[in-house]
Design an enzyme around this catalytic site. Structure first.
Site, short mmCIF file in Angstrom:
data_model
loop_
_atom_site.label_atom_id
_atom_site.label_comp_id
_atom_site.label_asym_id
_atom_site.label_seq_id
_atom_site.Cartn_x
_atom_site.Cartn_y
_atom_site.Cartn_z
N ARG A 129 0.83 -1.24 0.12
CA ARG A 129 0.21 -0.22 -0.01
C ARG A 129 0.54 1.13 0.07
O ARG A 129 0.59 1.93 -0.57
CB ARG A 129 -0.58 0.18 1.20
CG ARG A 129 -2.23 -1.53 1.18
CD ARG A 129 -3.13 -0.83 2.52
NE ARG A 129 -3.83 -1.79 2.16
CZ ARG A 129 -5.12 -1.57 3.20
NH1 ARG A 129 -5.39 -0.80 4.51
NH2 ARG A 129 -6.00 -3.14 2.81
N GLU A 149 -1.43 -9.40 -4.01
CA GLU A 149 -3.07 -9.93 -4.07
C GLU A 149 -3.20 -11.46 -4.46
O GLU A 149 -3.88 -12.29 -4.22
CB GLU A 149 -3.83 -9.28 -5.02
CG GLU A 149 -4.16 -7.85 -4.88
CD GLU A 149 -5.15 -8.24 -3.89
OE1 GLU A 149 -5.91 -8.70 -3.55
OE2 GLU A 149 -5.86 -6.52 -2.89
N GLN A 206 -5.60 -17.38 0.37
CA GLN A 206 -5.58 -17.86 1.41
C GLN A 206 -4.05 -18.50 1.68
O GLN A 206 -3.78 -19.60 2.24
CB GLN A 206 -5.16 -19.85 0.22
CG GLN A 206 -5.86 -19.95 -0.37
CD GLN A 206 -6.34 -19.96 -2.16
OE1 GLN A 206 -5.13 -20.00 -2.67
NE2 GLN A 206 -7.80 -20.31 -2.38
N THR A 207 -3.56 -16.84 2.69
CA THR A 207 -2.45 -17.11 3.28
C THR A 207 -2.56 -15.63 3.95
O THR A 207 -3.49 -14.66 3.02
CB THR A 207 -1.43 -16.89 2.36
OG1 THR A 207 -1.15 -17.85 1.33
CG2 THR A 207 -0.12 -16.56 3.04
N LEU A 221 4.38 -20.84 1.15
CA LEU A 221 2.87 -20.41 0.71
C LEU A 221 2.44 -21.32 0.60
O LEU A 221 0.74 -20.88 0.11
CB LEU A 221 3.78 -19.14 -0.27
CG LEU A 221 3.73 -17.56 0.44
CD1 LEU A 221 4.14 -16.85 -1.13
CD2 LEU A 221 3.13 -17.45 1.48
N GLY A 222 2.34 -22.20 -0.79
CA GLY A 222 1.47 -23.58 -1.26
C GLY A 222 1.52 -22.80 -2.41
O GLY A 222 1.33 -21.80 -2.90
N TYR A 276 -11.63 -11.23 -8.47
CA TYR A 276 -11.49 -10.04 -7.78
C TYR A 276 -10.08 -9.49 -7.71
O TYR A 276 -9.94 -8.54 -7.32
CB TYR A 276 -11.27 -11.46 -6.03
CG TYR A 276 -10.98 -10.66 -5.48
CD1 TYR A 276 -11.85 -9.28 -4.65
CD2 TYR A 276 -9.66 -10.39 -5.03
CE1 TYR A 276 -10.66 -9.45 -3.62
CE2 TYR A 276 -8.74 -10.12 -3.92
CZ TYR A 276 -9.09 -9.82 -3.53
OH TYR A 276 -8.69 -9.06 -2.80
N ASP A 325 -14.32 -10.88 -1.86
CA ASP A 325 -13.72 -12.01 -1.53
C ASP A 325 -14.54 -12.59 -0.47
O ASP A 325 -15.89 -11.49 -0.37
CB ASP A 325 -12.07 -11.55 -0.98
CG ASP A 325 -12.53 -10.63 -0.39
OD1 ASP A 325 -13.41 -9.67 0.10
OD2 ASP A 325 -10.97 -10.58 0.17
N CYS A 366 -18.15 -5.08 16.55
CA CYS A 366 -19.44 -4.31 16.31
C CYS A 366 -18.78 -3.09 17.62
O CYS A 366 -19.54 -2.24 16.57
CB CYS A 366 -20.32 -5.03 16.52
SG CYS A 366 -21.23 -6.50 16.07
N CYS A 382 -17.18 -0.93 14.64
CA CYS A 382 -17.30 -0.81 13.12
C CYS A 382 -18.30 0.26 12.60
O CYS A 382 -19.01 0.30 13.41
CB CYS A 382 -18.22 -2.66 13.03
SG CYS A 382 -18.81 -1.79 11.52
#
Length: 363
Positions: free
Chosen positions: A28, A40, A45-46, A83-84, A123, A141, A203, A206
């Site tokens: 970022r 991304e 999955q990580t 990382l797979g 995505y 996602d 909450c 939020c």
């Protein structure tokens, strides 16, 4: 309970919250298309914290799309090791080659064009297009689906196509005309840090709490709804760490299927007994002078489990042994430096790799 709100109210409140609370992440702080794309893909999955070091290491070795396109596949998979889901890095490399060949080295700027690249789905395309090129498109996602489900009280299977379409309609209505990338990243942070996937959401923290149907109804922990997963198939394997002439025997897995194209220790289906082990090694051309049992191990994939037993073998003979790495998938001998720097062993074999590291690489 239906909650009323003004469309622009939700977007402005969330962006204000993001300006104060957004996570500081390396991709970022320097959001070039390559950096965002790489992050991304790695984040699929990580967990974010697990990705940071991999992201820095990958960019140090391959700092540009051009360098990635020219890189050897073994280098890419080695940088990815741990990382797979190695198909992700192979697609990353193929897409880099497409960008160089078809787009003059520049990333396409629309989600539609980005989806034509290898390994980039809706995505990822939406995330890159919005963050880097300010395209007005939600990056749907798991985080955005969970937030949508609780905000609207959506109580059907959240992984269905119908749910994704309903979520897209919800976000299309509230999506701002500007700061599109920030809005997607704010939604990602809201889902990852506040509207939590496991346990009670936070909450009280939020910015959308006053507009949330699930909070009003007390159903936050019942939403989103997901269907039970099918039971995973269990496969039993016997794994061999075979040492010969100071090296360790490896082979390359087939180019298609599970862990395609990665390197592994020789292994056989089933839990072999002593007689079967001798026959297996003999069939590979090895004569063993020492065999030692290793700890059992288990690895869980998304759709199956491997239950493994291991053996450490010291061989004094290998029929038809020739030095060098073969072009196909037959066995070959790897040195300690090769194991450190070149060959990526999947984390499915992590317990046996730890044994190799303790007895061989750390010597």
């Amino acid at each position: 309970m239906a909650i009323s709100y003004k469309k622009n109210q939700l977007s402005s409140v969330l962006l204000d919250w993001y300006d104060r609370n957004g996570r500081i992440l390396p991709w970022r702080t320097d959001p070039t298309p390559y950096h965002v794309w790489l992050s991304e893909i790695m984040l699929q999955q990580t967990r974010v914290e697990a990705v940071r070091d991999y992201y820095a290491r990958f960019l140090a070795a391959l700092p540009t799309i051009e360098s990635l396109a020219k890189a050897d596949e073994d280098l890419c998979t080695k940088l990815w090791q741990g990382l797979g889901y190695y198909s992700r890095v192979r697609n990353l490399r193929r897409a880099a080659q497409q960008i160089m060949e078809e787009h003059g080295g520049d990333m396409p700027q629309t989600s539609r064009e980005l989806q034509k690249l290898s390994g980039i789905g809706p995505y990822t395309a939406a995330a890159i297009a919005s963050i880097c090129f300010d395209e007005r498109i939600p990056a749907i996602d798991g985080n955005l689906l969970r937030v949508f489900s609780r905000m609207t009280g959506y109580d059907q299977d959240i992984k269905s196509n119908a749910a994704k379409s309903a979520a897209r309609e919800f976000y299309d209505e509230i999506f701002p005309q500007k700061r599109c990338g920030d809005f997607n990243q704010a939604l990602m942070d809201l889902g990852a840090c506040v509207c939590l996937p496991n346990g009670a959401p936070l909450c009280d923290e939020c910015p959308w709490a006053d507009h949330c149907s699930a909070k009003a109804d007390g159903t936050c922990q019942q939403l989103p709804v997901t269907l039970p997963k099918a039971a995973r198939a269990v496969e039993h394997k016997t794994v061999f760490l075979i040492y010969y002439q100071g090296g360790l025997v490896l082979r390359r897995r087939p180019d298609e299927g599970l862990l395609a194209g990665l390197y592994e220790y020789p292994n056989a289906e089933g839990t072999l007994n002593d007689t079967e082990i001798s026959a297996y090694l003999s069939n590979l051309g090895f004569s063993a002078i020492q065999a030692r049992p290793l700890l059992e191990a288990k690895h869980i994939f998304s759709h199956k489990e491997w239950h493994m037993t291991g053996w450490e073998i010291l061989a004094d003979e290998w029929e038809d042994f020739t030095p060098g790495k073969p072009k196909g998938h037959e066995l070959f001998l790897a040195s300690a430096s090769d194991l450190r720097d070149i060959y990526s062993i999947p984390s499915a074999f992590a317990k046996y790799t730890a044994q190799v590291r303790a007895n061989y690489l750390d010597e």
